[in-house]
Design a protein around this motif. Structure first.
Motif, PDB file in Angstrom:
ATOM      1  N   SER A  22     -15.582  81.480 -81.032  1.00  0.00           N
ATOM      2  CA  SER A  22     -16.135  80.602 -81.951  1.00  0.00           C
ATOM      3  C   SER A  22     -17.333  79.805 -82.018  1.00  0.00           C
ATOM      4  CB  SER A  22     -14.898  79.851 -82.256  1.00  0.00           C
ATOM      5  OG  SER A  22     -14.740  79.626 -83.512  1.00  0.00           O
ATOM      6  N   ALA A  25     -15.534  76.237 -83.719  1.00  0.00           N
ATOM      7  CA  ALA A  25     -14.679  75.835 -83.235  1.00  0.00           C
ATOM      8  C   ALA A  25     -15.570  73.828 -83.297  1.00  0.00           C
ATOM      9  CB  ALA A  25     -14.862  75.158 -81.310  1.00  0.00           C
ATOM     10  N   ARG A 311      -9.105  78.273 -77.527  1.00  0.00           N
ATOM     11  CA  ARG A 311      -9.553  79.644 -78.432  1.00  0.00           C
ATOM     12  C   ARG A 311      -8.932  81.257 -78.642  1.00  0.00           C
ATOM     13  NH1 ARG A 311     -16.475  78.414 -77.663  1.00  0.00           N
ATOM     14  NH2 ARG A 311     -16.215  76.662 -77.712  1.00  0.00           N
TER      15      ARG A 311
END
Length: 400
Positions: A22, A25, A311
């Motif tokens: 991602s 983040a 994550r």
């Protein structure tokens, strides 16, 4: 000696292309240098492509060192005090053992703790302190060849009867496949044992050798003598027979799912059928990442746990490799449409946790050895052999 809970057969298909991590983040603290990670070959193949992308993103190097599955926990415990261990260790949840030996460091998850399954997170805690960060929740089940056995077996006896008919007709080589040889596999047999009402401990009191356990021992002797469970069947043989359509049933976990799918054998995933009249409750296992208490790069190791391991993309990437229910709740939601994941999760609702006691280290060896002696017909009195096993375990626990 820490005994392994189960052995994966071969290395699962590596993650096909690391999932993009991602980009949104939260900002992470600046880190540098190198991280060293120890784990088995199975998880090197799954973790490395994901972790290398994360490492490049945060600006560090990361090296994975392959360790023998059966020896790596003991090696980690020995290496850390000598200053020869890694920064991070990936293995079966062994929080009590690792904390008891002083080889792992606590980790602060803060609000991110809410992202994880509460039960899985609790397995990584001791006295309310978090040490292990879970990533997989696993349990075994029965894979059923739907061509050979179109309907689920109501009981273990029914499964063996179906299997024996297929063997007699030349349609199968084994009535039921479970990889117990050559040294025993109590982890795989626990579902059958628990269906007799057998448990291992009540609190800290050993219960494995009570009447329910003795009833299981008597059944083991019958299964060994009749060929229902073959003590010479290894994990490799059991898996190969199922993949080649030569046995109707196989007890194993989601770690073998990719290989079974690739084999093309038609399958369903069923609960373990009861052998003793009660619900068959397999073990629930968790895999986790731990930070060494003597990590050479503690800041980067901590970031690995609190950033990389929290994550969703990481958890889904691991799932693509091991097909095991993620411990991270957002990832569970993302993969929940997979029917195989759903089947294992439903079966896992009846699973029992492996006792989080240091005494378990004294249980695995005698337990597996006694099961094998009974299955091989080497115990003149199977019930007495089971009682004697309990005596051995108590003596070992008392001796520390």
């Amino acid at each position: 000696m820490f005994a392994s809970l189960r052995k994966k057969v071969g290395v699962a298909v590596a993650v096909a292309g690391a999932l993009a991590l991602s980009a949104c983040a939260a900002p992470a603290p600046e880190v540098s240098g190198k991280l060293t990670v120890w784990t088995e070959d199975y998880y090197v193949a799954i973790f490395e492509p994901l972790a290398q992308e994360w490492a490049a993103e945060v600006g560090i190097e990361i090296e994975f060192v392959t360790k023998d599955f059966f020896e790596m926990t003991n090696q980690f415990i020995a290496a850390v005090p000598a200053g020869e261990g890694p920064d991070l260790f990936i293995g079966g949840m062994a929080t009590t053992l690792l904390v008891g030996n002083g080889v792992v460091a606590p980790v602060e998850l803060g609000d991110k703790a809410n992202l994880f399954s509460a039960n899985a997170l609790a397995a990584g805690q001791l006295d309310g302190v978090q040490y292990g960060i879970p990533f997989s929740i696993e349990n075994v089940a029965v894979y059923r060849n739907t061509d050979l056995a179109p309907e689920p077996a109501a009981t273990f006896d029914d499964a063996i009867a179906t299997g024996n008919e297929l063997v007699a007709a030349g349609s199968a080589d084994s009535p039921f496949a479970v990889g117990v040889g050559p040294d025993g596999n109590s982890y795989l047999l626990m579902g059958l044992q628990s269906s007799f009402g057998s448990t291992l401990f009540d609190g800290e009191e050993l219960t494995i050798d009570d009447q329910a356990g003795q009833d299981f021992a008597a059944a083991l002797a019958d299964w060994g003598a009749s060929g229902a469970i073959n003590p010479d069947m290894t994990l490799d043989i059991a898996l190969t027979q199922f993949k080649e359509g030569r046995t109707p049933y196989l007890i194993t976990g989601p770690w073998d799912l990719n290989g079974i799918k690739e084999s093309g054998v038609p399958y369903a995933i069923d609960p373990i059928p009861s052998a003793g009249g009660e619900v068959a409750a397999p073990f629930a296992g968790n895999y986790a990442v731990y930070q060494s208490s003597e990590a050479t790069n503690p800041l980067a190791a901590s970031l690995f746990l609190t950033d990389f391991m929290t994550r969703t993309a990481t958890a889904v990437g691991i799932f693509e490799g091991n097909k095991t229910l993620p411990a991270l709740i957002p990832a569970q939601e993302e993969v929940s449409t997979d029917p195989d994941v759903k089947a294992f999760a439903e079966i896992g609702a009846t699973a029992v946790s492996i006792p989080g006691l240091a005494a378990m280290d004294q249980v695995w060896g005698p337990w597996g050895e006694t099961e094998m002696a009974i299955l091989r017909g080497q115990a003149a009195d199977p019930v007495q052999a089971w009682i004697d096993m309990g005596v051995r375990i108590r003596e070992a626990i008392a001796a520390g």
